[in-house]
Structure formats: C-alpha cells, structure tokens
Design a protein around this motif. Structure first.
Motif, mmCIF file in Angstrom:
data_model
loop_
_atom_site.group_PDB
_atom_site.id
_atom_site.type_symbol
_atom_site.label_atom_id
_atom_site.label_comp_id
_atom_site.label_asym_id
_atom_site.label_seq_id
_atom_site.Cartn_x
_atom_site.Cartn_y
_atom_site.Cartn_z
ATOM 1 N N VAL A 283 0.860 -1.180 0.000
ATOM 2 C CA VAL A 283 0.000 0.000 0.000
ATOM 3 C C VAL A 283 0.899 1.232 0.000
ATOM 4 C CG1 VAL A 283 -1.791 1.297 1.212
ATOM 5 C CG2 VAL A 283 -1.805 -1.213 1.270
ATOM 6 N N ALA A 284 0.861 2.004 -1.073
ATOM 7 C CA ALA A 284 1.659 3.224 -1.167
ATOM 8 C C ALA A 284 0.818 4.390 -0.677
ATOM 9 C CB ALA A 284 2.124 3.446 -2.601
ATOM 10 N N ALA A 285 0.982 4.726 0.600
ATOM 11 C CA ALA A 285 0.287 5.880 1.184
ATOM 12 C C ALA A 285 1.247 7.057 1.200
ATOM 13 C CB ALA A 285 -0.202 5.542 2.590
ATOM 14 N N THR A 469 -7.674 5.394 -9.350
ATOM 15 C CA THR A 469 -8.310 4.302 -8.617
ATOM 16 C C THR A 469 -7.389 3.852 -7.488
ATOM 17 O OG1 THR A 469 -7.338 2.580 -10.011
ATOM 18 C CG2 THR A 469 -9.474 3.466 -10.698
ATOM 19 N N THR A 470 -7.972 3.146 -6.541
ATOM 20 C CA THR A 470 -7.185 2.625 -5.422
ATOM 21 C C THR A 470 -6.165 1.597 -5.894
ATOM 22 O OG1 THR A 470 -9.067 2.974 -3.958
ATOM 23 C CG2 THR A 470 -7.342 1.492 -3.180
ATOM 24 N N ALA A 471 -6.573 0.739 -6.817
ATOM 25 C CA ALA A 471 -5.668 -0.281 -7.355
ATOM 26 C C ALA A 471 -4.808 0.352 -8.443
ATOM 27 C CB ALA A 471 -6.463 -1.444 -7.917
ATOM 28 N N LEU A 478 -0.542 -3.697 -5.857
ATOM 29 C CA LEU A 478 -0.100 -2.377 -5.435
ATOM 30 C C LEU A 478 -1.323 -1.475 -5.310
ATOM 31 C CD1 LEU A 478 2.027 -0.241 -4.759
ATOM 32 C CD2 LEU A 478 2.317 0.149 -7.222
ATOM 33 N N LEU A 479 -1.572 -0.996 -4.113
ATOM 34 C CA LEU A 479 -2.702 -0.121 -3.830
ATOM 35 C C LEU A 479 -2.187 1.249 -3.416
ATOM 36 C CD1 LEU A 479 -4.841 -2.628 -1.703
ATOM 37 C CD2 LEU A 479 -4.787 -2.347 -4.193
ATOM 38 N N THR A 480 -3.033 2.264 -3.591
ATOM 39 C CA THR A 480 -2.614 3.623 -3.253
ATOM 40 C C THR A 480 -3.594 4.252 -2.278
ATOM 41 O OG1 THR A 480 -3.807 4.601 -5.126
ATOM 42 C CG2 THR A 480 -1.515 3.926 -5.499
ATOM 43 N N ALA A 481 -3.069 5.110 -1.419
ATOM 44 C CA ALA A 481 -3.886 5.845 -0.460
ATOM 45 C C ALA A 481 -3.260 7.217 -0.256
ATOM 46 C CB ALA A 481 -3.967 5.090 0.877
ATOM 47 N N GLY A 482 -4.058 8.150 0.256
ATOM 48 C CA GLY A 482 -3.530 9.477 0.537
ATOM 49 C C GLY A 482 -4.004 10.535 -0.429
ATOM 50 N N LEU A 500 -11.038 2.680 1.281
ATOM 51 C CA LEU A 500 -11.056 2.110 -0.064
ATOM 52 C C LEU A 500 -10.018 1.000 -0.205
ATOM 53 C CD1 LEU A 500 -11.468 5.344 -2.228
ATOM 54 C CD2 LEU A 500 -13.225 3.715 -1.539
ATOM 55 N N VAL A 501 -8.872 1.169 0.458
ATOM 56 C CA VAL A 501 -7.861 0.111 0.468
ATOM 57 C C VAL A 501 -8.423 -1.147 1.130
ATOM 58 C CG1 VAL A 501 -5.653 -0.576 1.494
ATOM 59 C CG2 VAL A 501 -5.860 1.644 0.352
ATOM 60 N N LEU A 502 -9.085 -0.963 2.265
ATOM 61 C CA LEU A 502 -9.689 -2.110 2.950
ATOM 62 C C LEU A 502 -10.717 -2.795 2.063
ATOM 63 C CD1 LEU A 502 -10.140 -3.787 5.550
ATOM 64 C CD2 LEU A 502 -11.865 -2.080 6.215
#
Length: 530
Positions: A283-285, A469-471, A478-482, A500-502
């Motif tokens: 998860v890349a936050a 998108t989150t994905a 690889l997911l993204t947040a922030g 959204l990651v969850l």
C-alpha cells in the motif's frame, strides 16, 4: 484476497492515510508493517514544540466530523473516546482589504443573516446555495467518495446515476460562475470561494460541484481537537499498534519490487543498508509521483513522467509558526485575509503572473484562542499559511530567520500584513519563537511533487473517477492511499482512501461507507499499560 485470507501487507508512509490503512487491515486480521522514512509518524500532520509552544505544522481545520467518527468506529472505538473535539464559535473571521472583518458561525440562520446584512437578497440566495450544497454533499458521500471506481458499473444503484445530468453540469461549470450567480458583493463571493483552496485549487478552476464545501463550514461545523492536530495522529498510531501493526520509523523505502507484473515487497533502508521485505500487498500511502518515478522499477518511470507532465499541482506554501508574547485579540481561532484583487493572487499561484510580494491572500490560525495547552499563559500561538506556486526552488524554511531569503521575506511580509490589518502594530516586536517551512521542505520531507503542500489539484481532470483508482493500474497487488489518489486532498479524504484500500483487500465493491462494527469494550487500565 478475501476478508478471511491473512496476507502480508507493507504500508509505505506514516501519514494519516497510511496509519488508518494499516490499522484497518490489521484489525481485519492481516500481518501489517508500516514503514515511515522520517523519525516520527504523521506526515504533513507534524507537531513542533519550542519554549512552551505546541505548533501544528499542517492541517488545522477539522471539517466533515462524521468521516472522522466513522473512521474511529471502523476501528472499534469512537471519536469521543479518542479525542476532545470542540466546535468553534465563531467558526472563522474573514478580513477584506480596507474593510471591517466579517464573522461566520457554523449556523445556517446566522450565515444567512450575515449575508443579508451585507447584500439585500443574499440571505435567501445563500439558503438556496446551501440547500444545493447539502444535497450534493450527500450524493458525494453515498456515491462518489467511498467508491473504488474500478468500472462504470460502480455508479449503478446510486443517486449519481439518477442525477447524472445535474452532476455533469456541476463538473463542467467553474465554481466561480455559480458563486457569481448567487451573490454580487465581492466579500461574499470570497467567502463562498475560499474553500476551493482546501482542495488545492481556486474557485476559477474548481468544478462547481465543490460548492458542497460550504455546507461543511457554514452548517455542519468546524471542529478543533484540544491539544492540537497531533492528537489525531497519536490516536490513529495508538490504534494501529493496538491492532497489531508493526510501525517502523527511520525506514526509507527505496524500491517497490515487482515480479511478473505483481508487487512482491519492498527494499527498505533502516540506516544500516538496504534489506528486502516480502509482501503479498503493498500500500503506497506516500506521494504518488515519487511512487511512479522513483519507487517502482525503472521501466515504469517514463510512463509516470508522461502522466505527471500533464497533471496540475495544488499550491505550495510558506508556513510561519510564531510564538508571540501577549495576545492578538483581533484574531479569531481561524482568520482569513483576502486582498482586493484576489483573482490576481490565484493567477500568481498557478504561475500565470509573477508572485507580487507584499499583501497576499493568507490564512492565520490562533489555536491559543481556544486551547490553553498550546502556548504559555498570556501568549499567542500563531500558524500562518501563505499559499505559493508549487515550486520547490522557492526554498527551505528555518528557525529564527535562518531559512532561505525568499521564504523569510514572504514570512516578513505576512507578519507585516497581519500587524497592519488587525492593528497589532507591535506584533513583530513581540515574537519570541519563529520558524518557517518552505516548498523545498515539503519536497525533502515528504517527496512532495514540485514541493506542493497538498497534492494534485481538484480540477475537472483530477476529480472523482478521473482522479484515479485505489488499485494501481499495471501492477497487481499495489494499492494507493492518501492525497495523491482518490478521493482526494484533506484529512477526511485521506481517511476515506484508507477505507477504499480495505474494500479492495476484502474484494468489496460497495460504493458507500462500510457497515460499522460494534464498539469494542473499554479495556481495563492494567491491560493497556496505563
């Protein structure tokens, strides 16, 4: 991946999005490690203490309190348990060049009366504006903000589809045009237009959909956590650790490892050389520009550079932290100072015209008006934000005037403006603590693209499903947040991005907030180590 499959997850970045992502995933039963390159978590929500003053170094408005409440309940607790949040009254004070300040409360009737007192007919016009703002805010929460946007089908069954025509008009029309149809007095237009800055843009570039922000500050309420916004970071870090997250600071990720198109772990430097850490999900936050142009393998960089060459950054800023002897009673907890030609100021922010210097559209927070813990008795704690173009070459800040010349000059101008506009003419002589933070600090500390203080601006091309998108497309796992990704800029949006990651890890394609679990029983004192 499903709700009952235990996976190894690495979260990059210890800001509020990373902390909440990690806590949610760990509570769901996954093995989660959070890696933060700095020596403390919090990211842009940092805290600095000096000579009895406690300064927030980032966000200072608590809006959309229901999002915070939901985030805490998703972790089995409540906001009341974790924070002492007070509702500000007045919500804020607005200063206009050469005029008396206007005071606003988070109270619809009061706001309508203030508008009516300045411009006959504006009270009723504001009422209609706020009706629309509340309606669009509800549509956004139910259909847009908690939406992964993985396919067009993600909008089915929501009010977004039923009102697609209305929303299309709101996306295509600039906010300024809608405001101009509502009121004619320039002061009132500024009050309705300034929330666009919270979104990293301005009322001339933001879609009019974002008039929803006026619902949150003029009706819903402006909050403040006693002790400062660092208490929010502490709460989410505490909850993450309680749910089993391994939090490592001073751990800089140098590479996201990708094998056969899938993220399989990271390379991390903890100060004694680089080590590999395997993961089923990364998860890349963190700043997405850094992810695409530095952390992913080199074969991804060219595509990332092309994408970011077309993107629009939000503004950067010079932050000025001031510990002042005595009070500045003319200031409210939140004060906004707007120049006469503020459109020219926005043009300077996007680089259309040179930065003029002198008086600027600035924001001043005086949390010591509300919170006695953030300054010594009889003193004032001031946080000053001067929006600037996203340009790291403007320079670094420093303590006691030690920052780069351009940064310190901007700080001096802001202090002089506050003194002149409020009548506190001796302000500069009463400063006992001074620290500046410049665009280059954002770039160095947070890998911020172009030194932006906020992230990509909420323009039409960078809003809702157009933001991403989150994905992460092109790399499985690889997911993204922030603030760089959906749903966008600001603390509430970062908390939603974590949810959204969850959802992605669970395989949940719902479009609204997830159902909240029961609130956990309070642990006995001896069980929490108190």
């Amino acid at each position: 991946m499903g709700a009952h499959s235990r996976t190894r997850i690495v979260v990059i970045g210890g800001g509020i999005a990373g902390l909440h992502s990690a806590a949610l995933l760990a509570r769901d039963g996954h093995d989660v490690t959070l890696l933060e390159q700095r020596d403390e978590v919090g990211g842009r929500m940092g805290t600095w203490r000096s000579e009895g003053f406690t300064f927030d170094m980032g966000p200072s408005w608590l809006l959309m309190g229901s999002v915070f409440e939901h985030a805490f309940r998703m972790l089995g607790t409540t906001m009341e348990r974790e924070l002492d949040v007070v509702r500000l009254d007045p919500a804020y004070r607005v200063w206009h060049a050469g005029g008396e300040p206007v005071e606003l409360r988070s109270d619809r009737a009061h706001s309508e009366a203030v508008f009516e007192g300045i411009e006959p007919g504006a009270g009723a016009a504001l009422g209609s504006y706020l009706d629309s703002a509340e309606h669009v805010a509800s549509l956004a929460v139910d259909g847009l903000l908690y939406n992964r946007f993985e396919s067009p089908a993600s909008l089915r069954g929501t009010g977004v589809v039923r009102e697609a025509g209305t929303l299309a008009r709101l996306l295509l029309e600039p906010l300024s045009r809608r405001i101009d149809r509502t009121v004619t007095d320039e002061r009132l237009r500024q009050i309705l237009g300034y929330p666009a800055v919270f979104l990293g843009t301005n009322p001339y570039a933001a879609p009019s959909m974002y008039h929803l922000m006026s619902h949150f500050d003029l009706v819903d309420g402006v909050g403040y956590p006693v002790g400062g916004f660092g208490t929010i970071v502490e709460a989410f870090a505490r909850l993450a650790a309680a749910h089993g997250v391994a939090i490592e600071t001073g751990a800089r990720v140098s590479t996201i490892r990708v094998v056969d198109g899938r993220a399989v772990g990271v390379e991390v430097d903890r100060g004694a050389g680089t080590e590999s850490l395997d993961a089923d999900v990364v998860v890349a936050a963190s700043d997405l520009h850094a992810v695409e142009t530095r952390l992913l393998p080199e074969r991804f960089h060219a595509r990332g550079e092309r994408r970011w060459a077309k993107a629009t950054p939000g503004p950067s800023a010079v932050l000025v932290l001031l510990g002042v002897e005595g009070r500045v009673p003319e200031l409210a907890h939140h004060s906004l100072m707007f120049t006469g030609d503020w459109r020219e100021g926005f043009r300077a922010l996007d680089g259309t015209v040179p930065w003029p210097g002198g008086d600027a559209n600035i924001y001043v927070c005086a949390p010591s008006r509300t919170d006695a813990t953030v300054a010594p008795e009889g003193h004032e704690n001031l946080f000053v934000l001067v929006p600037l173009p996203a340009d790291a070459s403007i320079g670094h800040g420093g303590i006691d005037g030690a920052g780069d010349a351009a940064v310190e000059r901007i700080a001096d101008d802001a202090i002089a403006q506050i003194a002149q506009w409020t009548g506190a003419t001796d302000l500069a002589d009463r400063i006992r603590v001074r620290r500046t933070i410049g665009p280059a600090d954002f770039a160095d500390w947070f890998d911020a693209w172009r030194g932006t203080a906020l992230g990509p601006a909420h323009t039409l091309r960078q809003s809702a499903f157009l933001r991403g998108t989150t994905a992460y497309r092109g790399v499985d796992g690889l997911l993204t947040a922030g603030q760089s990704t959906v749903p966008g800029i600001g603390m509430p949006m970062c908390l939603i991005s974590a949810e959204l990651v969850l959802k992605h890890v669970r395989g949940d394609r719902s479009v609204g907030p997830l159902p909240e679990p029961p609130v956990d029983a309070v642990a006995p004192v001896d069980e929490v180590g108190a």
